[in-house]
Write a protein that holds these residues in place. Sequence first.
Motif, PDB file in Angstrom:
ATOM      1  N   ARG A 339       0.735  -1.270   0.072  1.00 53.50           N
ATOM      2  CA  ARG A 339      -0.021   0.134  -0.254  1.00 53.50           C
ATOM      3  C   ARG A 339       0.888   1.340  -0.066  1.00 53.50           C
ATOM      4  O   ARG A 339       0.365   2.199  -0.890  1.00 53.50           O
ATOM      5  CB  ARG A 339      -0.887  -0.167   1.077  1.00 53.50           C
ATOM      6  N   ALA A 340       1.761   1.443   0.800  1.00 52.68           N
ATOM      7  CA  ALA A 340       2.793   2.448   0.730  1.00 52.68           C
ATOM      8  C   ALA A 340       3.503   2.903  -0.424  1.00 52.68           C
ATOM      9  O   ALA A 340       3.855   4.040  -0.651  1.00 52.68           O
ATOM     10  CB  ALA A 340       3.783   2.289   2.169  1.00 52.68           C
ATOM     11  N   LEU A 341       3.592   1.714  -1.178  1.00 51.64           N
ATOM     12  CA  LEU A 341       4.191   2.049  -2.491  1.00 51.64           C
ATOM     13  C   LEU A 341       3.398   2.927  -3.428  1.00 51.64           C
ATOM     14  O   LEU A 341       4.095   3.751  -4.330  1.00 51.64           O
ATOM     15  CB  LEU A 341       4.521   0.826  -3.323  1.00 51.64           C
ATOM     16  N   ALA A 342       1.990   3.052  -2.922  1.00 50.09           N
ATOM     17  CA  ALA A 342       1.028   4.023  -3.909  1.00 50.09           C
ATOM     18  C   ALA A 342       0.720   5.154  -3.318  1.00 50.09           C
ATOM     19  O   ALA A 342       0.405   6.323  -3.591  1.00 50.09           O
ATOM     20  CB  ALA A 342       0.000   3.121  -4.219  1.00 50.09           C
ATOM     21  N   THR A 343       0.728   5.066  -1.947  1.00 49.31           N
ATOM     22  CA  THR A 343       0.159   6.257  -1.033  1.00 49.31           C
ATOM     23  C   THR A 343       1.357   7.220  -0.635  1.00 49.31           C
ATOM     24  O   THR A 343       1.407   8.194  -0.527  1.00 49.31           O
ATOM     25  CB  THR A 343      -0.623   5.849   0.149  1.00 49.31           C
ATOM     26  N   GLY A 344       2.645   6.876  -0.594  1.00 49.30           N
ATOM     27  CA  GLY A 344       3.646   7.590  -0.397  1.00 49.30           C
ATOM     28  C   GLY A 344       3.675   7.701   1.187  1.00 49.30           C
ATOM     29  O   GLY A 344       3.163   7.553   2.071  1.00 49.30           O
TER      30      GLY A 344
END
Length: 344
Positions: A339-344
């Motif tokens: 998830r963090a790969l897309a939300t930064g």
Amino acid sequence: MTRTAVVICPGRGTYNKPELGYLHRHHAQQTAMFRGFDAIRAEAGQEAVTALDGAARFTVSKYSKGDIASPLIYAASLADAQSLADDIEVVAVTGNSMGWYIALAASGALSPDDGFRVVNTMGTLMQDHLIGGQLVYPFADDGWANDAVRKAELLADVKRINAMDGYDLALSIDLGGMLVLAGNEMGLKAFEASQPNVQDRFPMRLPNHAAFHTSLQAPVAAEGRTLLGADLFRQPERPLIDGRGKVWWPGATDTHALWDYTLGHQVTEPYDFTRAIQTAAHEFAPDVFIVTGPGATLGGAVAQSLVLANWRGMGNKADFQAKQDAQPFLIAMGREDQRALATG
């Protein structure tokens, strides 16, 4: 540095027990949008989406129903699409099956509220009518190697069954290395009897799913067209890839034709998700493919679709995994580790 992305919205069957509380966990700040959705549900005398998401307990019998699953998936997916990192430039949007309705909103062709109206109306109509059912069956092997001969054999068997008196069976969704088939009970049972069990789980029935994307849904399409006017649709702000692989371009879209496709062909004809993903790859060559939540099951079909197109030289599952491990280009927002790969 900007990363270009194709956003892919999931369809039915993606909000399950692990997803309960998804809106509250990931989108506590999106309250204004969700309040709007709850108001639309209240007008129809239906339970609020936020209440459904915040329930203490998940039951398949309730949460797999079209009038419950569809609005929850829409709310989660659209909120995910709106929460991408600043360095991501969305170059196109697509979706699988019901995900087409979400893609319409994510592209700007429908407002968030109007997209919700479309999803809630169609999900409720599907559930009220519940015509036929669906099952899933693979034609690719465990290593995702393409087997065009096996696929042709399976489709020939579908055609044979459908030609029998009283039996309805058709291709519903071309889904990477899988076929989603839809029909009446006699048609589905005939297919289950004629094909071997593979991978310990196929053929697999999908609970509370109607015969989506087949002519059996003509009454649902007709009712949807009566309830949902073409005036809801507007120019997309981002290119939109439909279930035939056709691109609807910003500034060049006939919005009446878009309405006609959405509540016509898209409901009653097969949905070619594989082709939509391959069009996305070839036309837009994104740095990343982002599958919005809830759930993460659609990632496999996206990867298989790219492998079937031999995209970037990938010919099997091992090739995909090697590229993905080296630099993740397929991001599933429903997976905590990605998830963090897309939300930064």
